[in-house]
Scaffold this active site. Structure first.
Site, PDB file in Angstrom:
ATOM      1  N   CYS A 123       6.226   4.970  -0.279  1.00 30.53           N
ATOM      2  CA  CYS A 123       5.845   4.541  -1.629  1.00 30.53           C
ATOM      3  C   CYS A 123       4.379   4.871  -1.923  1.00 30.53           C
ATOM      4  CB  CYS A 123       6.195   3.072  -1.818  1.00 30.53           C
ATOM      5  SG  CYS A 123       6.365   2.632  -3.540  1.00 30.53           S
ATOM      6  N   HIS A 134      11.279   1.848   0.026  1.00 27.02           N
ATOM      7  CA  HIS A 134      10.714   0.981   1.075  1.00 27.02           C
ATOM      8  C   HIS A 134      11.711   0.724   2.205  1.00 27.02           C
ATOM      9  CE1 HIS A 134       6.962  -0.511  -0.890  1.00 27.02           C
ATOM     10  NE2 HIS A 134       7.603  -0.121  -1.978  1.00 27.02           N
ATOM     11  N   GLU A 162      11.165  -0.465   5.044  1.00 23.20           N
ATOM     12  CA  GLU A 162      10.799  -1.682   5.785  1.00 23.20           C
ATOM     13  C   GLU A 162      11.364  -2.937   5.124  1.00 23.20           C
ATOM     14  OE1 GLU A 162       9.047  -0.049   3.763  1.00 23.20           O
ATOM     15  OE2 GLU A 162       7.730  -1.340   2.595  1.00 23.20           O
TER      16      GLU A 162
END
Ligand code: GLN
Length: 192
Positions: free
Chosen positions: A81, A175, A177
């Site tokens: 990002c 994202h 994560e």
């Protein structure tokens, strides 16, 4: 393994990387990296999502930009990002004076899908991760409108490139994560 710790969702990446390292039975420690000296101690580095203008400004202030450029010659780097924005050579809708590392032969559009309230989640087709779709979490996300040279698209969505790789550099507009699916972190670990 290090996660650039100047701003952004550092902890989430550390947790995801620790899980991926443990799933794969690899011998790596995972830690935040704040100084040029600490970059020298890691074998791969994640640049997290957050605010690319802030990540860029603070990296320059602490001498991390030069250290990152140096480190990227020899180790895998994964920008997610805002981290993707920071890696690209060219950019649209960039803030005045916003500097990037220029490591990816790609032109990024910041906030390509709209504002914060336009954030969304979608299922992505990422052939290098196999047939099963991958949950893409897009938060005020950028997108790549053009790649050239050695930079290759690994996934497209909505007419844009949202995952790209150039040799040892990986970059996602979304994202990884923030999902429980660790395949992309594991793919990155495979680049070491
Ligand atoms: N739009 C943000 C930027 O350009 C990135 C958002 C994010 O990392 N979730 O910095």
């Amino acid at each position: 393994m290090g996660v650039l710790d100047v701003q952004g969702d550092v902890t989430e990446h550390i947790v995801a990387l620790k899980r991926a390292v443990s799933d794969l039975g690899l011998p790596y420690d995972v830690c935040g990296v704040k100084t040029p000296k600490e970059i020298g101690n890691v074998s791969a580095l994640v640049i997290p999502g957050g605010e690319s203008t802030t990540i860029s400004m603070l990296s320059a202030r602490y001498g991390m930009d030069a250290a990152l450029l140096d480190a990227a010659k020899g180790m895998p780097v994964f920008g997610t990002c805002a981290g993707l924005v920071f890696l690209c050579k060219e950019g649209a809708k960039m803030k005045n004076g916003q500097k990037t590392l220029g490591l990816l032969d790609a032109r990024v559009v910041r906030n390509a899908f709209g504002r914060q309230r336009d954030s969304f989640e979608t299922q992505l087709n990422i052939p290098v991760l196999g047939n099963e779709k991958y949950p893409g979490v897009f938060i005020r996300a950028p997108a790549i409108e053009k790649v050239w040279g050695r930079c290759k698209s690994l996934c497209r969505y909505g007419g844009h490139v949202v995952l790209a790789r150039q040799d040892n550099i990986l970059a996602s507009a979304f994202h990884p994560e923030l999902t429980q699916d660790r395949r992309l972190h594991e793919y990155f670990l495979g680049m070491i």
